[in-house]
Design a protein around this motif. Structure first.
Motif, PDB file in Angstrom:
ATOM      1  N   ILE B 484      16.094  45.321  39.805  1.00 56.08           N
ATOM      2  CA  ILE B 484      16.282  46.760  39.906  1.00 56.08           C
ATOM      3  C   ILE B 484      16.946  46.971  41.265  1.00 56.08           C
ATOM      4  CG2 ILE B 484      15.162  49.022  39.751  1.00 56.08           C
ATOM      5  CD1 ILE B 484      14.474  47.243  37.333  1.00 56.08           C
ATOM      6  N   GLU B 485      18.194  47.398  41.246  1.00 53.77           N
ATOM      7  CA  GLU B 485      18.913  47.560  42.509  1.00 53.77           C
ATOM      8  C   GLU B 485      18.329  48.744  43.282  1.00 53.77           C
ATOM      9  OE1 GLU B 485      21.085  45.297  43.259  1.00 53.77           O
ATOM     10  OE2 GLU B 485      21.926  44.530  41.388  1.00 53.77           O
ATOM     11  N   MET B 486      18.717  48.888  44.530  1.00 53.55           N
ATOM     12  CA  MET B 486      18.167  49.963  45.361  1.00 53.55           C
ATOM     13  C   MET B 486      18.466  51.332  44.749  1.00 53.55           C
ATOM     14  SD  MET B 486      18.496  49.987  49.435  1.00 53.55           S
ATOM     15  CE  MET B 486      17.775  51.281  50.427  1.00 53.55           C
ATOM     16  N   SER B 487      19.591  51.427  44.050  1.00 55.06           N
ATOM     17  CA  SER B 487      19.979  52.683  43.400  1.00 55.06           C
ATOM     18  C   SER B 487      19.308  52.859  42.049  1.00 55.06           C
ATOM     19  CB  SER B 487      21.491  52.687  43.195  1.00 55.06           C
ATOM     20  OG  SER B 487      21.847  51.583  42.364  1.00 55.06           O
ATOM     21  N   ALA B 488      18.466  51.932  41.672  1.00 55.19           N
ATOM     22  CA  ALA B 488      17.774  51.910  40.377  1.00 55.19           C
ATOM     23  C   ALA B 488      18.684  51.511  39.224  1.00 55.19           C
ATOM     24  CB  ALA B 488      17.039  53.212  40.064  1.00 55.19           C
ATOM     25  N   LYS B 489      19.927  51.146  39.529  1.00 54.39           N
ATOM     26  CA  LYS B 489      20.732  50.490  38.493  1.00 54.39           C
ATOM     27  C   LYS B 489      20.085  49.126  38.225  1.00 54.39           C
ATOM     28  CE  LYS B 489      24.226  53.470  38.378  1.00 54.39           C
ATOM     29  NZ  LYS B 489      24.484  54.319  37.201  1.00 54.39           N
ATOM     30  N   VAL B 490      20.320  48.580  37.041  1.00 51.43           N
ATOM     31  CA  VAL B 490      19.639  47.332  36.676  1.00 51.43           C
ATOM     32  C   VAL B 490      20.654  46.218  36.451  1.00 51.43           C
ATOM     33  CG1 VAL B 490      18.130  46.204  34.986  1.00 51.43           C
ATOM     34  CG2 VAL B 490      17.753  48.615  35.620  1.00 51.43           C
ATOM     35  N   THR B 491      20.438  45.113  37.131  1.00 50.14           N
ATOM     36  CA  THR B 491      21.280  43.940  36.929  1.00 50.14           C
ATOM     37  C   THR B 491      20.460  42.879  36.201  1.00 50.14           C
ATOM     38  OG1 THR B 491      22.504  44.451  38.945  1.00 50.14           O
ATOM     39  CG2 THR B 491      22.694  42.206  38.084  1.00 50.14           C
ATOM     40  N   VAL B 492      20.982  42.483  35.043  1.00 45.49           N
ATOM     41  CA  VAL B 492      20.350  41.425  34.270  1.00 45.49           C
ATOM     42  C   VAL B 492      21.243  40.196  34.383  1.00 45.49           C
ATOM     43  CG1 VAL B 492      19.783  40.651  31.919  1.00 45.49           C
ATOM     44  CG2 VAL B 492      19.215  42.988  32.650  1.00 45.49           C
ATOM     45  N   ILE B 493      20.664  39.074  34.727  1.00 48.20           N
ATOM     46  CA  ILE B 493      21.436  37.831  34.811  1.00 48.20           C
ATOM     47  C   ILE B 493      20.831  36.833  33.834  1.00 48.20           C
ATOM     48  CG2 ILE B 493      22.295  36.024  36.346  1.00 48.20           C
ATOM     49  CD1 ILE B 493      21.599  37.933  38.706  1.00 48.20           C
ATOM     50  N   THR B 494      21.701  36.184  33.087  1.00 47.18           N
ATOM     51  CA  THR B 494      21.193  35.155  32.180  1.00 47.18           C
ATOM     52  C   THR B 494      21.934  33.842  32.386  1.00 47.18           C
ATOM     53  OG1 THR B 494      20.869  34.478  29.873  1.00 47.18           O
ATOM     54  CG2 THR B 494      22.712  35.969  30.297  1.00 47.18           C
ATOM     55  N   GLY B 495      21.196  32.767  32.289  1.00 49.46           N
ATOM     56  CA  GLY B 495      21.807  31.439  32.365  1.00 49.46           C
ATOM     57  C   GLY B 495      22.354  30.984  31.028  1.00 49.46           C
ATOM     58  N   ALA B 496      22.258  31.845  30.016  1.00 49.83           N
ATOM     59  CA  ALA B 496      22.597  31.414  28.654  1.00 49.83           C
ATOM     60  C   ALA B 496      24.096  31.428  28.365  1.00 49.83           C
ATOM     61  CB  ALA B 496      21.869  32.266  27.626  1.00 49.83           C
ATOM     62  N   THR B 497      24.902  32.018  29.264  1.00 50.78           N
ATOM     63  CA  THR B 497      26.360  31.928  29.130  1.00 50.78           C
ATOM     64  C   THR B 497      26.917  32.300  27.752  1.00 50.78           C
ATOM     65  OG1 THR B 497      26.218  30.071  30.665  1.00 50.78           O
ATOM     66  CG2 THR B 497      28.377  30.533  29.777  1.00 50.78           C
ATOM     67  N   PRO B 498      26.693  33.555  27.332  1.00 52.03           N
ATOM     68  CA  PRO B 498      27.336  33.973  26.090  1.00 52.03           C
ATOM     69  C   PRO B 498      28.859  33.943  26.244  1.00 52.03           C
ATOM     70  CG  PRO B 498      26.346  35.859  27.213  1.00 52.03           C
ATOM     71  CD  PRO B 498      25.895  34.629  27.938  1.00 52.03           C
ATOM     72  N   HIS B 499      29.557  33.615  25.183  1.00 51.68           N
ATOM     73  CA  HIS B 499      31.028  33.588  25.243  1.00 51.68           C
ATOM     74  C   HIS B 499      31.571  34.122  23.929  1.00 51.68           C
ATOM     75  CE1 HIS B 499      29.424  29.748  23.874  1.00 51.68           C
ATOM     76  NE2 HIS B 499      30.448  29.721  23.044  1.00 51.68           N
ATOM     77  N   GLY B 500      31.176  35.363  23.630  1.00 55.58           N
ATOM     78  CA  GLY B 500      31.629  35.964  22.393  1.00 55.58           C
ATOM     79  C   GLY B 500      30.478  36.398  21.497  1.00 55.58           C
ATOM     80  N   GLN B 501      29.269  35.950  21.812  1.00 55.44           N
ATOM     81  CA  GLN B 501      28.127  36.254  20.943  1.00 55.44           C
ATOM     82  C   GLN B 501      27.582  37.658  21.163  1.00 55.44           C
ATOM     83  OE1 GLN B 501      28.525  33.540  22.810  1.00 55.44           O
ATOM     84  NE2 GLN B 501      28.542  31.811  21.426  1.00 55.44           N
ATOM     85  N   GLY B 502      27.905  38.272  22.317  1.00 53.63           N
ATOM     86  CA  GLY B 502      27.562  39.689  22.509  1.00 53.63           C
ATOM     87  C   GLY B 502      26.271  39.967  23.251  1.00 53.63           C
ATOM     88  N   GLN B 503      25.767  39.000  24.027  1.00 50.30           N
ATOM     89  CA  GLN B 503      24.505  39.261  24.729  1.00 50.30           C
ATOM     90  C   GLN B 503      24.651  40.277  25.861  1.00 50.30           C
ATOM     91  OE1 GLN B 503      24.993  36.179  23.468  1.00 50.30           O
ATOM     92  NE2 GLN B 503      23.113  35.769  22.339  1.00 50.30           N
ATOM     93  N   GLU B 504      25.859  40.553  26.319  1.00 51.53           N
ATOM     94  CA  GLU B 504      26.000  41.641  27.304  1.00 51.53           C
ATOM     95  C   GLU B 504      25.492  42.938  26.681  1.00 51.53           C
ATOM     96  OE1 GLU B 504      29.865  41.960  29.252  1.00 51.53           O
ATOM     97  OE2 GLU B 504      30.085  39.790  29.099  1.00 51.53           O
ATOM     98  N   THR B 505      25.646  43.041  25.362  1.00 50.20           N
ATOM     99  CA  THR B 505      25.170  44.222  24.645  1.00 50.20           C
ATOM    100  C   THR B 505      23.697  44.090  24.278  1.00 50.20           C
ATOM    101  OG1 THR B 505      27.393  44.421  23.733  1.00 50.20           O
ATOM    102  CG2 THR B 505      25.651  45.713  22.678  1.00 50.20           C
ATOM    103  N   SER B 506      23.338  43.002  23.603  1.00 49.84           N
ATOM    104  CA  SER B 506      21.957  42.913  23.092  1.00 49.84           C
ATOM    105  C   SER B 506      20.944  42.770  24.223  1.00 49.84           C
ATOM    106  CB  SER B 506      21.824  41.747  22.101  1.00 49.84           C
ATOM    107  OG  SER B 506      22.147  40.523  22.715  1.00 49.84           O
TER     108      SER B 506
END
Lengths: 144, 778
Positions: B484-506
């Protein structure tokens, strides 16, 4: 890849044979032969520019004549390699007198490799046939 | 800003459009080839036109003399500095050739890298590569894996003394008793053809070395930046913590980019040696010849059946044609075939003997489905063959061998434990969608009129969510981070490396629901080892099943931490704080509440924190799954064949897939649509062909028959939902299901159409020519 062809030429076997072992004539008859330089008896360095299917490219190699039995037969070997891969082939040419002219029977065996094989193989037989037809068509014009 | 949730309805489960798509559709995405670095040099690989030859001489003098050429390198120049290509799968008796980055004294397949040219422009590099003179002495070639096993066969690697790379055996139950007690044995030989993955974006990489810090950055079109970071140091001798690997936008992988390739090591090494960034972009023809191929198994299969139609056992001998080298997972692929050999059926005894064989071809490795399409194809073909030979209905035969829902977790004879399933429910739903009785009526009517109409079924199960670490060479966990950034924006990081599967969305959908924040406030980052520090990347349909587990752990940890801070600010104990839809309040509803904006500001300003409270609001986690997941489903295909031409028309396609809980049905449908299209390709069109000299004949789209838009029918798609217990989201994975489930349904349909002519089996691809010959017995 193997192919055979029979061609009628309007000159006697001796004249046809003499033309076939003449480097200048050979260069004019071999499709895409830009340069043919004699390096030894019956051996030449050759620069070829050929298109097989969608693959066009330059090949550097040798042309050799073996098994010469004038005026009846000889074998022509062509070998070249270049960026598109390699081409390698030999053609046994048998000359028989027929009236005032000659019947030439050509028995060829060829192999290509590399890109030229990967993307041109379906067109290879047709291309080889075309190259052989052109060779004898031009030879026919040379000896007429 | 306010953190009041705008959407009362959750995001999860909704068919939301992909946040990735606008940049892709507008041409704003950055692929490897879009990278332009100052002083960047361009590499071109000189490749062998021979399948097997001695390399007598590599002469780069003429190439070096050309304008703009920075260097020409042969195996003698590079191999001592670049190690060998790693293989992460081992077998007790594995014989592995030394896989150097460039050929040393021999080449073993058409496309084998022999030299590398580096120049100031790509054009100069291509011209110079053509000027490199290589002298070859052709040697005897072996391309047929069965002939490779014959006495006196040419050897792929003469120094190994054999073409056998390994043998592998799988046995469960009493197979000898099964065949002894059988009333009948159904036998079939099946060939699972070699395929070329053909991602739209070929491979490519850019390596850049910072001489000041001694750090190397490698941008590469890969599915596995983390595994590359783990493995590349062993090749080029850089410390792991001085290597950053970035997978920018990746235009398709399908397993073909689940590998560490020689070009990645060469560019990395040359960037250090030359002190300039080095870019290499694979051309389509190189991609066909020198990026891994898939499948390529040939086997003899036997099913022991009793008179009442019960299947007692299944055994087979399989020859896996590996090509000439081991890539990352080459030997592991046939073992995946073995593990799901019994499919969705109760088959008490099984035996599989695999021989991995070297031939003078490109290496075979994981291609979408990786071993499971082979297994599913053969078991589903065998079910139809058994039904045909015992006079049973293929549907009823399948049904009576399904484990019942209450029998899960279901142990298989191959040693797996299927997590959950209701196979009959998916079958019923598919038959309903297909209007089964009507479809059968249509087949009978067409047959009466002399038509060739067939219906094929596949009731598949597969292995996903790879996987528990004990089963995975490099670990099977996944890593994630939620901040949770200081501005309350949320950064999600994944080690799963999607490359077309759409996890940025899901993943944003999952995080938005669980954190109670608007989805637009979430960014999902991945694919850069300096951001996603650890990961095991995307393959084996694992990103949501395993990566999603890490995401949930991170969210839980962040929420717990926020509760402690909220309790402090509200003057209460953490257990008195309730978290709902993004608000932290005291249980009972009295008093004020706090949102992420309030808490994030306090957490980072750090002036009023509880004793011992670490500033910041972020958590990272490694999630370890307890088991694989086992998605399943039923595909039904109906085809009409043209008697005159042998052309197949798919007149109906029904897919009912169960991948557990659905995060975003649109993404799932997209994965299945693409997967089924690739299945149509394998069933009807595609085959990688080498001639007897080892020349690759399918080196471009003109010769490699990918299906086209007109070959893809409209699919009727449905789903059942049987959650797994292997991960907190209850998801099973769906990235490969289409490719696994569909191929046998199509093949079964075509062979069913030919059944009135007495045809029992045909090997794929079921091209018009093959079908025409079957019809005309020629």
């Amino acid at each position: 890849m193997k192919l055979t062809g029979t061609y009628r030429l309007a000159a006697p076997p001796a004249r046809v044979f003499a033309a076939l072992v003449d480097p200048d004539v050979l260069q004019r008859c071999i499709e895409g032969a830009e340069r043919l330089v004699r390096t030894a008896d019956d051996q030449y360095d050759v620069h070829l520019r050929l298109g097989i299917g969608t693959v066009k490219g330059a090949y550097v190699g040798t042309v050799r004549l073996t098994d010469q039995q004038p005026p009846d037969r000889f074998t022509l070997h062509v070998e070249g390699k270049g960026a598109p891969g390699f081409v390698r082939g030999s053609a046994r040419i048998q000359l028989t007198a027929a009236g005032a002219g000659t019947v030439a029977i050509c028995d060829a065996d060829g192999q290509v490799g590399g890109v030229v094989s990967a993307v041109g193989s379906r067109l290879l037989d047709a291309t080889a046939r075309m190259l052989m037809d052109r060779f004898f068509e031009r030879l026919g014009a040379e000896v007429r | 800003m306010s953190t009041i949730v705008k959407e009362k309805v959750g995001y999860v489960g909704r068919a939301m459009k992909r946040v990735e798509d606008p940049r892709l559709l507008k041409g704003l995405a950055t692929y490897v080839d879009d990278l332009r670095l100052p002083g960047m040099l361009h590499a071109v690989v000189v490749r062998s036109p021979h399948a097997h030859a001695r390399v007598r001489r590599v002469d780069g003098a003429a190439a070096r003399a050309l304008a703009g050429v920075a260097g020409v390198f042969s195996g003698a120049d590079l191999n001592a500095h670049c190690g060998t290509v790693p293989c992460a799968a081992s077998m007790p008796d594995l014989k592995a050739p030394k896989h150097t980055v460039l050929a040393s004294d021999r080449v073993y397949f058409v496309g084998h890298p022999v030299a590398v040219v580096v120049a100031a422009t790509p054009y100069a590099a291509v011209d110079a590569a053509e000027a490199v003179q290589v002298e070859y002495e052709p040697l005897p070639v072996v391309v047929d894996a069965e002939k490779a096993l014959e006495k006196g066969s040419p050897l792929t690697h003469p120094d190994l003394g054999t073409n056998v790379a390994f043998t592998w055996h799988l046995a469960g139950g009493d197979i000898d008793a099964a065949f002894k007690n059988a009333d009948r044995v159904v036998r079939q030989r099946m060939y699972h053809q070699r395929l070329t993955p053909m991602a739209i974006e070929p491979r490519g990489c850019v390596a850049s070395f910072d001489r000041g810090s001694g750090t190397l950055t490698l941008w590469t079109s890969t599915q596995i930046p983390h595994l590359v970071r783990t493995l590349l140091p062993g090749m080029i001798g850089i410390a792991e913590n001085k290597l950053r690997v970035v997978a920018p936008e990746v235009g398709g992988g399908f397993g073909s980019k689940l590998n560490l390739y020689v070009e990645e090591a060469i560019c990395s090494y040359l960037a250090m040696r030359l002190g300039a960034p080095v870019k290499w972009i694979e051309r389509r023809r190189e991609n066909a010849a020198a990026t891994i191929h898939g499948r390529d198994q040939i086997g003899d299969y036997e099913v022991a059946v009793s008179n009442d139609g019960t299947i007692l056992g299944l055994r087979n001998r399989t020859i896996a044609d590996l090509g000439s080298y081991l890539q990352l997972l080459t030997p592991a692929i046939p073992t995946l075939t073995g593990l799901v050999l019994t499919g969705s059926y109760k088959i008490p005894a099984v035996r599989m003997d695999v021989i991995g064989v070297y031939t003078h071809k490109m290496a075979a490795d994981a291609y979408r489905g990786a071993g499971r399409p082979e297994a599913t194809y053969l078991i589903e073909r065998l079910m139809d063959l058994v039904a045909g030979e015992t006079g049973q209905d293929p549907i009823e035969l399948r049904r009576r061998h399904f484990p019942k829902p209450q029998e899960f977790p279901f142990p298989t004879a191959t040693g797996l434990t299927y997590d959950s399933g209701d196979y009959d429910a998916a079958l019923r739903k598919a038959m309903e969608l297909a209007r089964w009785d009507e479809l059968v009526g249509r087949r009978e009517a067409r047959r009466r009129d002399g038509g060739l109409f067939g219906i094929g079924v596949s009731t598949y199960v597969e292995i996903c969510g790879m996987g528990p670490s004990k089963a995975m060479m490099a670990g099977g966990w996944e890593w994630g981070c939620v901040r949770i950034e200081m501005s309350a924006k949320v950064t999600v990081i994944t080690g799963a490396t999607p490359h077309g599967q759409g996890q940025e969305t899901s993943f944003a959908q999952i995080a938005a629901d669980r954190l109670g924040v608007p989805i637009d406030d979430i960014v999902v980052l991945h694919g850069d080892t300096s951001i996603a520090h650890y990961g095991r990347d995307t393959y084996g349909s694992r990103a949501t099943a395993v990566g999603g587990g890490a995401l949930v752990m991170c969210i839980d940890r962040v929420v717990d931490k926020a509760k402690r801070l909220a309790a402090h600010l509200l003057g209460a104990r953490p257990e008195q704080v309730e978290f709902q839809e993004g608000r932290f309040s005291l249980k009972g509803g009295a008093g004020r509440d706090l949102g992420w904006t309030d808490l994030a500001a306090e957490a980072y300003v750090a002036k009023n924190l509880p004793a011992g409270f670490e500033p910041g609001l972020e958590a990272s986690a490694f999630f370890e799954p307890e088991n694989f997941t086992f998605p399943f489903g039923t595909h039904i295909c109906a085809v009409d064949l043209d008697r005159e031409t042998g052309k197949v028309t798919i007149v109906k396609y029904v897919a009912v897939d169960d991948c557990g809980n659905q995060m975003n049905p649109l993404l799932i449908e997209g994965q299945l649509q693409g997967g089924i299209a690739q299945s149509i390709g394998q069933a009807l069109f595609e085959r990688t062909v080498y001639d007897e000299n080892g020349q690759l004949l399918t080196g471009e789209f003109t010769d490699y028959a990918l299906p086209r838009a007109e070959d893809i029918p409209e699919y009727a798609m449905g789903a059942t939902v049987t959650p797994t217990t292997a991960n907190p989201l209850g998801v099973k994975g769906v990235g490969e299901a289409g490719t696994i489930g569909a191929t046998p349904a199509i093949a079964n349909a075509v062979i069913d159409a030919l059944r009135p002519l007495g045809v029992k089996h045909l090997d794929m691809p079921l091209t018009p020519e093959k079908i025409w010959r079957a019809i005309n017995r020629r």
